[in-house]
Structures are given as C-alpha cells and as structure tokens.
Design a protein around this motif. Structure first.
Motif, short mmCIF file in Angstrom:
data_model
loop_
_atom_site.label_atom_id
_atom_site.label_comp_id
_atom_site.label_asym_id
_atom_site.label_seq_id
_atom_site.Cartn_x
_atom_site.Cartn_y
_atom_site.Cartn_z
N UNK A 257 0.72 -1.05 -0.10
CA UNK A 257 -0.27 -0.04 0.14
C UNK A 257 0.71 1.46 -0.03
N UNK A 258 0.69 2.14 -0.91
CA UNK A 258 1.31 3.69 -1.16
C UNK A 258 0.88 4.66 0.31
N UNK A 259 1.44 5.62 0.63
CA UNK A 259 1.33 6.13 1.88
C UNK A 259 1.32 7.67 0.95
N UNK A 292 -9.64 5.34 -9.66
CA UNK A 292 -10.50 4.31 -8.38
C UNK A 292 -9.80 4.08 -8.08
N UNK A 293 -9.40 4.40 -6.32
CA UNK A 293 -8.00 3.94 -5.64
C UNK A 293 -9.58 3.36 -4.65
N UNK A 324 -5.57 17.09 -9.34
CA UNK A 324 -6.22 16.07 -8.14
C UNK A 324 -6.11 15.86 -6.97
N UNK A 325 -5.01 14.26 -6.76
CA UNK A 325 -4.82 13.93 -5.26
C UNK A 325 -4.55 15.35 -4.62
N UNK A 330 -6.51 11.37 -0.45
CA UNK A 330 -7.27 10.06 -0.60
C UNK A 330 -7.46 9.67 0.89
N UNK A 331 -6.47 9.73 1.93
CA UNK A 331 -7.07 9.77 3.78
C UNK A 331 -6.36 8.38 3.47
N UNK A 332 -6.11 7.80 3.00
CA UNK A 332 -5.53 6.08 3.60
C UNK A 332 -4.93 5.99 2.52
N UNK A 333 -4.39 4.26 2.91
CA UNK A 333 -3.00 4.31 1.62
C UNK A 333 -3.75 2.96 0.66
N UNK A 334 -3.17 3.37 -0.33
CA UNK A 334 -3.91 2.67 -1.55
C UNK A 334 -3.36 1.26 -1.39
#
Length: 541
Positions: A257-259, A292-293, A324-325, A330-334
C-alpha cells in the motif's frame, strides 16, 4: 474456404503481470492464487521454471526450490486490461474478432489475402502481423491459422511450435489430419464423456473421428456429437464478433500500500502510457479520465477529471491527476487503482493548398489540457457576450475554434477608405456616439480603440465641489503592475449613466466619464453610485 486465425498468450496471468511490471521478466518470479501457505503457483517465469517451479505447486514447495522466489497474486485488473489490449491488437488487422477467454482471440481472416498478398504464404504473413501487434501491446503471443477455430487454437498452442514469431498454418482442408494425432484431452471433453471414451479405448482425436457419427450421437448425446464434429475439424459454434467497450481501463494491485504521492504517480505514469498507446491504436484520445483508488483496509475513492479537448499527452494527464490528488488526498493507503479513459475522436484539420495553415489538433488539445491543469476547470474556454449592459459581463464556453478559411482573406482597407466603422455605441457607457464601452472612439486625431482593463483599476479621485459636474484635477492609482493613471484632468466628457439588474438584490448604477489627462492619455472611468468608489475601465489607444 473461410480462414480463422487464433492469437494466444501462453501463461496469460504471468504475461498480464509482466505487462505492468516488466522488470520481473529476468527474475525468478511466480504468479499465485490463494493466500498464505495454501497459495498455488499459476504461472512462473523462465528462470523459475528452470529451477523446477511448476504450476499447481504450493507456495512452500516452490520456495523450497527457489528460496528467493518473487511472488505476485493474480491481479484481475491487470488481466482484464491485458485481455482488452489483446483484442485491440487483433482488431487492428480485422474488424471481426472474438474473445476466446484468457489470452485467446479468434480473428476472421476472410478477405485479408488482399492485404497480405495472394498465394499460399499470406496466412503466415497474417500470423506474423498478429504476433507483432500483440508484442507492441507488451504481450508475447503465438498464432495459428486454419479453417476452423479449434484447429487454429490448437495450432497456436501446440507444444514445440516453430521459432518464436513464426505462426503455425494448417493447410486448407487438412484440419482433421492435423488434429488426428493429438491426445483426446486437447478437445477438453466433459468428464462423463471423457470417462466413457476412455472405457472404449479412445485415446486420440483421430480415433474418435473414425467412429460413426450416428453411433456416437446415440450413445453420448449432444455433447458427444459436438465433440465428434470437433474431432473432424468442424466448428460447432460460429465466430461471434467482439464489440469493444466504450471505455479503456488500466489498473493493478500494488505490492505494498502506498501513502506518498510520488510513488503512486510513478506507477500511474506507466498505466497512462499503456492507456494512451491503446487509444492511439484505435485512433482515439482521452476526453474524461476517471481514477478509482482502493484504500486500506477497505474503501474506494473515486474521482474524475474532464478535459477541454481530447488528448493523448501522458505528461498532461499525469499533471491533472497530480493536481487533483494534491487538492483532495485519499486519506488512507492505496492498495490498488484503476484508470478509466473515456475516448473521443481527436479533432481533425483539413490542410489547404492556398489558405493559411491550420492549428495542429493534437498540439491544440495538449495546450488546452495543460492550461486546464494549471488554471482550473472554470478558467479555460472562450468568452461569449451575454445579454446585458455591463461591459465586463461575459460567459465562458468550451473552446472550439472554427475551421480555417478556405482562402486567405483580403487585407482590410485603411481608415477613411470606407472599409471600417466608427464603432457604433453599444449602450454600455451611455451611448454617446463618440465613445463606446468596448469598441472605438473617433476624435480629431483619427479612430481610437479602447483597451479594456479587467479587472477595473481602483482610483482615488478628487472632485471640485464648486463645479459638481466636473472631475477633480488629480487622479491617482497605486496598484503595482497596472497602468499608472495619474495626473490632472484637462478635458472630461460625461457623465453617462448605466443602470443594470435593478430588479436583483445587487443592482448596478454607474456614471461613466471619458477623461484626457494633462500628462497624456485618454481613459474611460466610472463611479459606482452605490459605494462612491471610482474605477478606470479602459484606455484609449
């Protein structure tokens, strides 16, 4: 005789993963299905296979052979994107293609001999072209050409096929002869039919084909009848053309997961490059990009970016995603992502022999998209006049340049030769006849044009109370980087009254003046009767 070509990708789950992570091709790597020690090897790279890793082994068994085995789970998103890319690659050579399942595409080759040449070699040329098209999509493939779908598929997937890049061609009318020596399981019969044939002692396709058709149908039913037809080289099902989806998708499940934004943009750029390459193969460009993440531990963050014009510029699309990001994290790991591009035909420009050169549609679309990314969606477009009296009123519409004229227009006549106008008053500054809110003004020195100041420059005006209808001898403006409006007023014309939107909660009431300063310069200024503030609205040049 109809001809069918088949394009297959061996070890398709692995090929789909290597398409997104090409650096794993030289490693001992395997794609697994399942979790933990219960995971099973689905496919492995050449280096891992040389060490003994085989499909069906458990993950502990594979690691016992290769302790540093690199493993990846099956990625449905990668496989779906690779499946669509394979169909698009085949579609560049024939308008009729069928999705045959994981890594299998059938191509209707009827009429293609006109393109690949007459004689007996055009089928091989078609097969090589299909393989090259798949390789451009980063998918190693094999090809087979025959008179039936079954024979073409088995020819493409035959073990010990010729040199890579060379297709297998089954001669016309010899499909049954080609299939005869193959083991019966290559036809994938139903379990009940296979057990019955095994009791009969039928082990090869040729042995089944030699049985009487009526006897097979009466004993094994419809399934046996279809299997018997396949053994004789006949297709029980016709080719069903595939209709491409209206969107293009690319995505993958991330190893970790990426942060942070930069690592995500690195993998996102590779996905965008694959996406734009697929659209370029279809002659399309992206007009709307959706992202979509998939978030850890559970959740989906969806967002979309609308573009002002269709484009395939990867740098521009990546910049739009970055902005946009950055604006909404996102607020959480992707843990996974999917990019969806909605395509449209790029703008076309017809070249002319005598007229001016047209703008390049691709370069124009790229420039608009970059402005869109830098300035925002509400600041890019073409201004259009609206029904109103205020000179600054306008509407922003999507930029759509008209086509260039067919011939170069004749040069405009000079002022005084009857070709121009005096700039008819539009009523926005009182309609005096010698000055307009956004046009021209004629005085003793000729025709003047007003250079409108947007936004209007705020002024400090001193009014001579002894002459209430005249302006003060001094105007001062302190804003840096704007025209310096300062000096004694030598000549003033006005006021001309403007009233607009008197029915609304914020009515507009202004008094417009044309002034000439002693220091030089002619300006259009106005006073807001509601607040009493003064503004410079334009400069006459």
């Amino acid at each position: 005789m109809p001809w069918i070509a088949c394009l297959t990708v061996p070890l398709f789950p692995l090929a789909a993963r290597l398409r997104t992570e090409p650096e794993l091709a030289d490693e001992a790597a395997a794609v697994c299905a399942g979790n933990g020690n219960a995971a099973r090897v689905v496919a492995a790279t050449r280096r891992a296979r040389r060490a003994g890793v085989r499909p069906g082994q458990s993950l502990p068994q594979a690691r016992a052979l290769v302790p540093r085995l690199v493993t990846r789970p099956r990625d449905p998103q990668c496989e779906a994107s690779a499946r669509e890319a394979l169909l698009e690659a085949a579609g560049t050579l024939s308008p009729r293609v069928e999705d045959g399942g994981e890594g299998v595409v059938y191509v209707d080759a009827e009429g293609l001999e006109r393109h690949f040449g007459a004689g007996d070699a055009w089928q091989a040329a078609l097969g090589r072209a299909l393989i090259e098209a798949a390789e451009r999509a980063s998918l190693p493939a094999r090809a087979g050409v025959a008179g039936s779908k079954l024979a073409a598929r088995l020819a493409a997937s035959r073990p010990g096929s010729p040199t890579p890049g060379c297709p297998t061609v089954v001669p016309a009318g010899r499909e049954a002869e080609f299939l005869a020596p193959l083991p019966l399981e290559r036809l994938a019969p139903q379990a009940s039919v296979a057990s019955t044939l095994a009791r009969w002692g039928i082990a090869s396709v040729g042995e089944l084909a030699r049985l009487p058709e009526a006897e097979v149908a009466s004993r094994l039913g419809r399934a046996g009848q279809e299997l018997h037809a396949m053994a004789r080289g006949l297709d029980p099902h016709p080719l069903v053309p595939h209709h491409p989806p209206p969107v293009f998708r690319e995505g993958m499940i991330l190893e970790w997961p990426l942060v942070n934004l930069e690592p995500f943009l690195f993998v996102g750029r590779a996905a965008l490059e694959r996406l734009t390459a697929r659209m370029a193969g279809q002659g399309l460009a992206c007009t709307r990009l959706e992202l979509a993440l998939h978030l850890e531990p559970d959740g989906i963050d969806e967002r979309a970016v609308d573009l002002p014009a269709p484009t395939r510029d990867v740098k521009t699309l990546l910049t739009l995603l970055r902005l946009d990001l950055e604006a909404r994290a996102p607020g959480a790991p992707v843990s996974a992502f999917t990019l969806v591009a909605h395509p449209d035909r790029p703008r076309e420009a017809q070249l002319t022999l005598f007229g001016p050169s047209a703008l390049s549609p691709d370069r124009l679309a790229t420039s608009l998209a970059r402005l869109f990314a830098l300035l925002g969606p509400d600041r890019v477009g073409s201004p259009r006049a609206v029904d109103g009296h205020r000179p600054e009123s306008f509407a922003l519409v999507p930029f759509d340049p008209p086509p260039p004229p067919e011939v170069t227009p004749a040069p405009r006549a000079r002022s005084g030769e009857g070709a121009g106008t005096d700039g008819a008053a539009d009523g926005s500054a009182g309609g005096t006849g010698d000055a307009t809110a956004g046009g021209t003004r004629r005085d003793g020195r000729g025709l003047l044009a007003v250079r409108v100041l947007r936004p209007a420059v705020e002024l400090e005006v001193l009014v001579d109370e002894t002459h209430p209808r005249s302006l003060a001898p001094v105007l001062r403006e302190e804003t840096a980087g704007r025209p310096q409006v300062q000096g004694r007023v030598r000549v003033a014309s006005g006021p001309w009254t403007l009233e607009d939107e008197w029915w609304s909660e914020a009515p507009v009431a202004r008094d417009y003046w044309d002034v000439e300063l002693a220091t030089g310069g002619i300006y259009r200024i106005y006073r807001d009767r509601t607040t009493g503030d003064w503004f410079a609205d334009g400069v006459y040049d």
